[in-house]
Design a protein around this motif. Structure first.
Motif, mmCIF file in Angstrom:
data_model
loop_
_atom_site.group_PDB
_atom_site.id
_atom_site.type_symbol
_atom_site.label_atom_id
_atom_site.label_comp_id
_atom_site.label_asym_id
_atom_site.label_seq_id
_atom_site.Cartn_x
_atom_site.Cartn_y
_atom_site.Cartn_z
ATOM 1 N N TYR A 237 0.848 -1.195 0.000
ATOM 2 C CA TYR A 237 0.000 0.000 0.000
ATOM 3 C C TYR A 237 0.880 1.241 0.000
ATOM 4 N N GLN A 266 -7.600 9.160 -7.729
ATOM 5 C CA GLN A 266 -7.434 8.789 -9.140
ATOM 6 C C GLN A 266 -6.010 9.075 -9.619
ATOM 7 N N GLY A 269 -3.649 6.570 -8.148
ATOM 8 C CA GLY A 269 -3.881 5.316 -8.850
ATOM 9 C C GLY A 269 -3.138 5.272 -10.176
ATOM 10 N N ASP A 273 -0.098 2.718 -11.399
ATOM 11 C CA ASP A 273 -0.124 1.982 -12.667
ATOM 12 C C ASP A 273 1.122 2.271 -13.502
ATOM 13 N N ASP A 284 0.382 -5.991 -7.198
ATOM 14 C CA ASP A 284 -0.441 -4.785 -7.172
ATOM 15 C C ASP A 284 -0.178 -4.018 -5.879
ATOM 16 N N TYR A 286 -2.007 -0.979 -3.542
ATOM 17 C CA TYR A 286 -3.266 -0.281 -3.329
ATOM 18 C C TYR A 286 -3.041 0.949 -2.455
ATOM 19 N N ILE A 287 -4.101 1.682 -2.197
ATOM 20 C CA ILE A 287 -4.020 2.911 -1.407
ATOM 21 C C ILE A 287 -4.525 2.650 0.005
ATOM 22 N N ARG A 340 -14.450 4.481 -4.553
ATOM 23 C CA ARG A 340 -13.048 4.258 -4.931
ATOM 24 C C ARG A 340 -12.467 3.024 -4.241
ATOM 25 N N ASP A 342 -12.075 0.111 -5.136
ATOM 26 C CA ASP A 342 -11.186 -0.733 -5.932
ATOM 27 C C ASP A 342 -9.738 -0.308 -5.775
ATOM 28 N N ARG A 343 -9.506 0.946 -5.420
ATOM 29 C CA ARG A 343 -8.160 1.471 -5.183
ATOM 30 C C ARG A 343 -7.854 1.587 -3.690
#
Length: 503
Positions: A237, A266, A269, A273, A284, A286-287, A340, A342-343
């Motif tokens: 994270y 965003q 994110g 990426d 992955d 995440y935040i 949000r 998903d992030r």
């Protein structure tokens, strides 16, 4: 004001991590001493923790809590808080210019968290200290026995390890105010080596690396890129922090900061990426939005007080009295976290008791719920499951921080296990009632189960020790299911939680 909303069973954002509704507590002000811990209080248990505060905490169903800081952690010696209390040193806390008695350390806090049913998320000092001290802390906390630090813990009366999985690698290291502030590449390398050591101990540990202290920092978002390029493969994270206020006394502009937060998420994110693609990484990141809340009512006065006082113990500090306007804002901000999710997998309201907190407690006196307690509680209780991708068609407005802001803010969660859909709705309009029409596509036989509403108060109304329930949710009226759709009228400046049974 006409407001049409479309909800579809198959249009989803993803599963919400329950840790989205976590909290934060720091050794500052009266968060610990005089907050959760007050041995002389009539409600104190045999360990010195306040049972009345504990009851309010349990009602929130907080999944995880970040501890012990915050700015405090960047000059903290964790060893000061272990062993016999009478032998613990009193230290000067440089972050908040106060004295730390160390009467609550990791073992006492772990006991409190266990009683509250909350998982610990621990922060290590990467400011004045570094990798070796962080590794020793990990060993003390998580190793069963047979090593120097684990056996020391056992000698302190704690036989079983705590098995803490979430570890924050420092705090706000981008901030020049931070003890041990570092440039991005310097911090990123230290974080990478610390994360490697932690995962060498236990591969299942989740490491949180410091992102920007806020989205107005001059190094944002370059800080995130440089840090992640140093440590991407070894962290899980990246943290974000943001505090909010209505200094301009413009309610609609204040509420639009919800959209500003969405842009912040965003943007980071996108940085994640970019770095993943550049490094050809397989994991992955995440935040972890591990500090957020409203903070402005007392901020200027607190800065003056800190500069003038002479190292007090547990001073009154950052004790915001939240009003109805703040409660509406918090409801909308939690909606943004759901949208949000998903992030953002983890988010921590800062803080939990007394210091910019949903719970207040008087020394020797009562504890009570602030206005912001309720939207946070509603989201924690009912915002678990699958986040729905909801379409909203309602009038919009422009302001300083954002354009094309919908007057109606809606988030939704489908809990397949309980067969419910919960809608969290904020009508931001200051004057107009919203005529609501929600299409429930793919959800058969919808029936209204509950409708809670916060409305009808002056925006400046607060709760207090003598009026603890002045601003609180009440049963809603005028909303129901007709012909498979949810319809009703929502008053201006109102927050609603509508729960539906569906098949």
């Amino acid at each position: 004001m006409k407001a049409r909303v479309a909800v579809h069973r198959d249009f989803t954002i993803g599963e919400i991590d329950p840790r989205l509704y976590s909290a934060f507590i720091e050794h500052m002000g009266r968060a610990i001493y005089g907050g959760i811990y007050e041995p002389d209080h009539p409600q104190a248990d045999d360990q010195g923790f306040r049972k009345d505060v504990m009851a309010l905490v349990r009602d929130l169903q907080v999944p995880a809590i970040r501890y012990p800081g915050g700015n405090f952690v960047s000059a903290y010696n964790w060893e000061d808080g272990i062993g016999p209390k009478e032998d613990r040193p009193v230290r000067l806390d440089l972050a908040w210019r106060s004295k730390e008695t160390n009467q609550v350390g990791i073992n006492e806090f772990a006991h409190w968290a266990d009683q509250a049913g909350i998982e610990m998320m621990l922060a290590v000092n990467l400011g004045s200290r570094g990798l070796e001290d962080a590794r020793n802390f990990l060993e003390y906390v998580n190793h069963p026995e047979g090593s120097a630090w684990s056996d020391l813990r056992r000698s302190h009366g704690v036989e079983s390890p705590y098995d803490v999985k979430m570890w924050c690698l420092g705090n706000e290291m981008d901030g020049p105010w931070q003890i041990g502030h570092k440039v991005a590449t310097e911090y990123g390398r230290l974080a990478n080596e610390t994360a490697k050591a932690f995962k060498g101990f236990d591969k299942s540990i989740e490491a949180v690396v410091c992102g920007s202290s806020n989205d107005q920092m001059p190094t944002y978002p370059e800080w995130e890129r440089e840090v992640l390029e140093e440590c991407y493969e070894n962290v899980d994270y990246i943290s974000l922090h943001k505090y909010f206020g209505n200094n301009s006394k413009n309610t609609l502009n204040y509420f639009a900061k919800i959209e500003e937060t969405g842009r912040y998420i965003q943007a980071i994110g996108g940085v994640i990426d970019f770095v993943k693609a550049k490094k050809r990484a397989k994991n992955d990141v995440y935040i972890c939005f591990d500090e957020w809340n409203v903070w402005y009512h007392e901020r200027e006065e607190d800065s003056k007080r800190i500069s003038q006082w002479d190292w007090p113990e547990a001073p009154h500090l950052l004790e915001e009295s939240y009003n109805f306007e703040d409660a509406l804002f918090i409801g909308g901000l939690l909606n943004e976290f759901i949208r949000r999710s998903d992030r953002v997998r983890i988010a921590c309201i800062a803080q939990l008791v007394n210091v910019i907190a949903p719970i207040r407690a008087e020394p020797g006196g009562p504890a009570w719920r602030q206005t912001i307690y309720y939207p946070y509680q509603m989201a924690s209780l009912y915002g678990r499951g699958t986040a729905l991708n909801i379409a909203v068609d309602a009038p919009t407005y422009d302001c300083a921080v954002a354009h094309d802001v919908s007057y109606l803010d809606v988030a939704g969660v489908h809990d397949a296990e309980t067969g419910t859909v919960t809608l969290f709705i904020l009508n931001r309009h200051t004057e107009e009632t919203a005529d609501l029409d929600v299409g429930l596509h793919g959800f058969a036989g919808a029936k209204l189960v509950e409708h809670h509403v916060m409305e009808g108060h002056d925006l400046t109304t607060t709760n207090g020790p003598d009026t603890p329930d002045r601003v609180a949710p009440v049963p809603g009226q005028g909303v129901g299911v007709e012909d498979g759709a949810l319809k009703g009228r929502l008053a201006p400046l109102s927050y609603h939680v509508v729960r539906l049974a569906v098949s």
